[in-house]
Design an enzyme around this catalytic site. Structure first.
Site, PDB file in Angstrom:
ATOM      1  N   SER A  98       0.799  -1.230   0.000  1.00 19.73           N
ATOM      2  CA  SER A  98       0.000   0.000   0.000  1.00 19.73           C
ATOM      3  C   SER A  98       0.829   1.277   0.000  1.00 19.73           C
ATOM      4  CB  SER A  98      -0.932   0.018   1.212  1.00 19.73           C
ATOM      5  OG  SER A  98      -0.191  -0.148   2.400  1.00 19.73           O
ATOM      6  N   ASP A 108      -3.200   8.006   7.924  1.00 20.70           N
ATOM      7  CA  ASP A 108      -4.099   7.132   8.680  1.00 20.70           C
ATOM      8  C   ASP A 108      -3.256   6.232   9.592  1.00 20.70           C
ATOM      9  OD1 ASP A 108      -3.150   4.988   7.165  1.00 20.70           O
ATOM     10  OD2 ASP A 108      -4.956   4.789   5.938  1.00 20.70           O
ATOM     11  N   HIS A 151      -0.363   4.656   7.119  1.00 21.93           N
ATOM     12  CA  HIS A 151       0.205   5.289   5.925  1.00 21.93           C
ATOM     13  C   HIS A 151       0.510   6.761   6.141  1.00 21.93           C
ATOM     14  CE1 HIS A 151      -2.503   1.927   4.701  1.00 21.93           C
ATOM     15  NE2 HIS A 151      -1.378   1.548   4.119  1.00 21.93           N
TER      16      HIS A 151
END
Ligand SMILES: *[C@@H]1O[C@H](CO)[C@@H](O)[C@H](O)[C@H]1NC(C)=O
Ligand SMILES: *[C@@H]1O[C@H](CO)[C@@H](O)[C@H](O)[C@H]1NC(C)=O
Ligand SMILES: *[C@@H]1O[C@H](CO)[C@@H](O)[C@H](O)[C@H]1NC(C)=O
Length: 376
Positions: A47, A338, A341
């Site tokens: 991610s 978040d 990340h």
């Protein structure tokens, strides 16, 4: 009456030559693809680099970011990137003067001369990592193989070989292999020692690197693992009172990073033409957590988006089983977007540190990414 004065004769010739030259050039770009003009960027991993592949697979919202406020800062819509805006790879593409590199699964996209992004949120080097809801590294390598076949059909053997060896191959992988035993009820770390588990992760990662090398890749740009126990989402795995990092996870990341360094130096000796640019993501993110002000940030520990302590609960966007979440007003003052990340403003600084050596940061080497995008 003279038909041709000397000047008009010369003019005629010059005109003819120009016409001839521009004719061949037009033909040249149409029929003769010039592989030495392109340095493509191929992106693999998790991610930290996924630009939207997980929008297109059967997965859960835990491994997706295609809802607001993801994307709010830069794109103004959720692209699937796990951030408020652009990722490190987006800035690298910008510095390299190539367009944003599209996700492999984006429908209608099949022009690979500038590269393609295979990364998938939640993916690991081990096929068991979040199995069934991600595209594991091995499958990403298989998708890369399809792209090499496409290029060979389009360009022929010699030009596709040139293109592939000029290309830059960027990786961020491993974080999820270590996070998943802590986030799921897996007891894999009871069966394997830390060292055994790390060597399994590194073994699978490096066998993919070798496979991609065999298909013609030469320039590898690799991010090591961040301090995994110091993310908002992992700090909260400890008891209420503790505000410190989860040492066991950070320690696994450190062991992994040391092993990675060793194996890349070995490949540099063993594999003809193999070059690497290893980025000490761990060191820069650790610095940013501890000294956010030095990096123009105000908050290094608390996430911008999420809920609970450190906003470490992974509820950003309200689509992951919990509708409630908090959102900060100025993401550009935060390191963490978040629970896991980073914000665009953090990614931008990290990308710049990968691109060039700077006076106060030599955390990229032996090559910089900038070196890789020069003819070499
Ligand atoms: C998606 O995955 C779920 C759970 O694994 C499965 O039940 C469902 O059939 C899958 N849907 C498709 C379209 O593959
Ligand atoms: C790759 O991972 C599997 C588990 O998914 C493990 O059994 C295997 O030994 C690993 N391979 C290497 C080369 O380390
Ligand atoms: C990298 O260094 C070059 C030359 O000093 C400079 O022009 C460029 O702006 C730098 N790029 C980044 C992204 O810092």
């Amino acid at each position: 009456m003279k038909f041709f004065t000397t000047t008009s004769f010369i003019f005629f010739h010059i005109f003819f030559i120009i016409a001839l030259v521009s004719e061949t050039q037009t033909l040249g770009t149409k029929t003769n693809y010039r592989s030495n003009k392109y340095i493509p960027l191929f992106i693999f991993g998790d991610s930290y680099l996924d630009a939207g592949n997980n929008n297109c697979i059967n997965t859960t919202t835990y491994d997706q970011a295609n809802f607001l406020p993801y994307g709010e800062t830069y794109f103004n819509f959720p692209t699937g990137r796990f951030s408020d805006g652009r990722l490190i790879s987006d800035f690298i593409a910008e510095y390299a003067n190539i367009p944003l590199v599209p996700p492999f699964l984006q429908s209608g996209f099949n022009q690979y001369y500038n590269g393609v992004n295979f990364a998938s949120g939640g993916a690991g080097a081990l096929v068991e990592t979040f199995q069934g809801s991600v595209i594991p590294l091995k499958t990403q390598a298989r998708n890369f193989k399809k792209v090499t076949t496409w290029l060979r059909h389009k360009l022929g053997n010699s030009d596709s070989k040139t293109l592939l060896s000029n290309g830059v191959y960027m990786f961020s992988i491993g974080s999820n292999d270590y996070l998943s035993p802590f986030l799921t009820n897996s007891d894999v770390l009871k069966y394997y020692s830390h060292l055994e588990y790390v060597s399994m992760v590194i073994g699978n990662f490096t066998s993919t690197i070798k496979e991609i090398y065999k298909r013609g890749a030469r320039k590898f740009a690799i991010l090591n693992l961040p301090p995994l126990g110091c993310l908002p989402g992992t700090r909260i795995l400890q008891s209420q009172e503790k505000a410190s990092c989860l040492e066991e996870l950070s320690s696994l990341a450190s062991i992994h990073n040391q092993a990675l360094n060793v194996v890349l130096l070995k490949f540099e000796k063993q594999l003809n033409g193999f070059k690497f640019s290893l980025y000490d993501y761990n060191s820069d993110v650790t610095q940013m957590i501890n000294h956010p002000l030095k990096y123009g940030l105000k908050e290094g520990k608390l996430a911008c988006c999420g809920s609970g302590r450190f906003r470490g609960k992974y509820s950003c966007g309200g689509k992951r089983g919990d509708k409630h979440f908090e959102l900060c007003e100025k993401p550009n003052e935060y390191l963490f977007w978040d629970s896991y990340h980073l914000t665009e403003s953090a990614y931008k600084q990290l990308a710049a540190r990968m691109w060039n050596h700077t006076e106060n940061s030599r955390n990229i080497g032996p090559y910089t990414i900038n070196d890789f995008f020069q003819d070499m």
